[in-house]
Scaffold this active site. Sequence first.
Site, PDB file in Angstrom:
ATOM      1  N   LEU A 219       0.889  -1.159   0.000  1.00  0.00           N
ATOM      2  CA  LEU A 219       0.000   0.000   0.000  1.00  0.00           C
ATOM      3  C   LEU A 219       0.925   1.206   0.000  1.00  0.00           C
ATOM      4  CD1 LEU A 219      -2.714  -0.964   2.664  1.00  0.00           C
ATOM      5  CD2 LEU A 219      -2.931  -1.026   0.187  1.00  0.00           C
ATOM      6  N   ASP A 220       0.527   2.263  -0.677  1.00  0.00           N
ATOM      7  CA  ASP A 220       1.349   3.470  -0.682  1.00  0.00           C
ATOM      8  C   ASP A 220       1.513   3.991   0.745  1.00  0.00           C
ATOM      9  OD1 ASP A 220       1.372   3.309  -3.419  1.00  0.00           O
ATOM     10  OD2 ASP A 220      -0.271   4.741  -3.682  1.00  0.00           O
TER      11      ASP A 220
END
Length: 249
Positions: free
Chosen positions: A110-111
């Site tokens: 996930l960013d």
Amino acid sequence: MGTKRLDKFLSETANVTRKEAKVLLSKGKVFVNGELCKNGDSKVSETDEILLDGKKLGAIEEFLYLMLHKQAGVVSATEDKKDKTVLDVVREQEGEFHIGKRELFPVGRLDKDTEGLLLLTDDGELAHRLLSPKRHVDKIYYAKVSGIVPEDAVERFANGISVGKEYEAMPAKLEILNISLQENTSEVQITLREGKFHQVKRMCHEIGCEVTYLKRLSMGSLQLDNNLPIGKCRKLTEEEIQKLKEDIR
Ligand code: URA
């Protein structure tokens, strides 16, 4: 699962080296099924109750599966020179699930600014299958975006939207949850069957909207536990593990 040497079991579940495990044993700190045990060669199995300093150690599990409710600001990596990683976050809660010598890693990324469901495990085979582009495990995201999502966006997502000049995304489901004309923002839920770099952000950009908040809600059958506070993790239940394994069969 069979049996394991007691010193190996201790080193895996109590986060100590094999040498330290031997010292703990010789100091009489370990009890197996109520009996003092000083012998590291003894074989133990998952049905044995093992106490270290009076504290029960988890039953032997081949792999560890953790659900993290990732907060923004941490990176989906095992180590990083600059930023706090999801592994650092998990280690802060270590006492509850004994990582020991396990090599845990996040399943996918996930960013840094994305929140939500992140699975961490040492089960390489499961991770590989969950991430395999061939298997198309659904990932569901909730996003807040700037701008009003245009009417044709649902169809464009469903048909496979072109992302820049680079690739055509697989068909994805876009659901418009809310539109605020006053604030000029929209809330959407997006179901992806793949997981390319910045994919949600880039797909939204293609329809003229910029993601301002992103949260992953699920991956396959695994759903983010609403009772899990942000920044915390917990072990997956047996049922969650079995369902995930069915997703990738
Ligand atoms: N898509 C993104 O753009 N970012 C994420 O973190 C996950 C999916």
